[in-house]
Design an enzyme around this catalytic site. Structure first.
Site, PDB file in Angstrom:
ATOM      1  N   GLY A  71       0.792  -1.227   0.000  1.00  0.00           N
ATOM      2  CA  GLY A  71       0.000   0.000   0.000  1.00  0.00           C
ATOM      3  C   GLY A  71       0.822   1.274   0.000  1.00  0.00           C
ATOM      4  O   GLY A  71       0.263   2.366  -0.094  1.00  0.00           O
ATOM      5  N   CYS A  72       2.129   1.166   0.076  1.00  0.00           N
ATOM      6  CA  CYS A  72       2.988   2.350   0.098  1.00  0.00           C
ATOM      7  C   CYS A  72       3.088   2.931  -1.316  1.00  0.00           C
ATOM      8  O   CYS A  72       3.520   2.248  -2.246  1.00  0.00           O
ATOM      9  CB  CYS A  72       4.377   1.984   0.618  1.00  0.00           C
ATOM     10  N   GLY A  73       2.707   4.172  -1.470  1.00  0.00           N
ATOM     11  CA  GLY A  73       2.745   4.822  -2.778  1.00  0.00           C
ATOM     12  C   GLY A  73       4.159   4.965  -3.315  1.00  0.00           C
ATOM     13  O   GLY A  73       4.397   4.806  -4.514  1.00  0.00           O
TER      14      GLY A  73
END
Length: 113
Positions: free
Chosen positions: A11-13
Site C-alpha cells: 500500500g505504500c505509494g
C-alpha cells in the site's frame, strides 16, 4: 536486466512508484511484504550490515518523525532488536539481486542493473 526481490510495505505509494520504475526499465520483480517477512537477525543484517545504524531506519516512520525513536542514539544490537520487533521502522525498499542487496531506492544503483 535484473531479477529483483523487492521487499515493500503493501500500500505504500512510494514503493509502488519504485516498482513501476523498475518494471519500466525491464527488470522482473518478485514482490514481498516487508512487514510480514519472518526476519531473523541474520537475514536482516545481510541487507543492513554495510550501512551505519542510522541508515537502517525509515525516516518517514511515525515513531521517528515524532522523535520517539532516535537512530543516532542506538547501538547496533538495540537497533536490530527494534527493527525485528517493528519492521515498519526498516528503511525500504529492501532489494536483492544476483549482484547483491540494497537498502533504499538509489537510482544510480538501479541504473547500473
Amino acid at each position: 536486466m535484473a531479477h529483483v526481490i523487492f521487499y515493500e510495505k503493501p500500500g505504500c505509494g512510494g514503493n509502488a512508484r519504485q516498482r513501476a520504475l523498475l518494471q519500466a526499465a525491464g527488470h522482473t520483480l518478485t514482490v514481498r511484504d516487508l512487514l510480514g517477512e519472518p526476519w531473523t537477525a541474520a537475514t536482516l543484517l545481510a541487507f543492513l550490515e554495510p550501512l551505519p545504524v542510522s541508515e537502517w531506519f525509515n525516516r518517514a516512520a511515525p515513531r521517528l518523525k515524532n522523535g520517539e525513536v532516535q537512530p543516532e542514539t542506538l547501538g547496533r544490537d538495540d537497533a536490530l532488536a527494534l527493527l525485528l520487533a517493528e519492521p515498519l521502522l526498516i528503511r525500504r525498499p529492501l532489494m536483492e539481486t544476483a549482484s547483491g542487496r540494497v537498502v533504499g531506492f538509489d537510482p544510480a544503483t538501479v541504473t547500473a542493473w
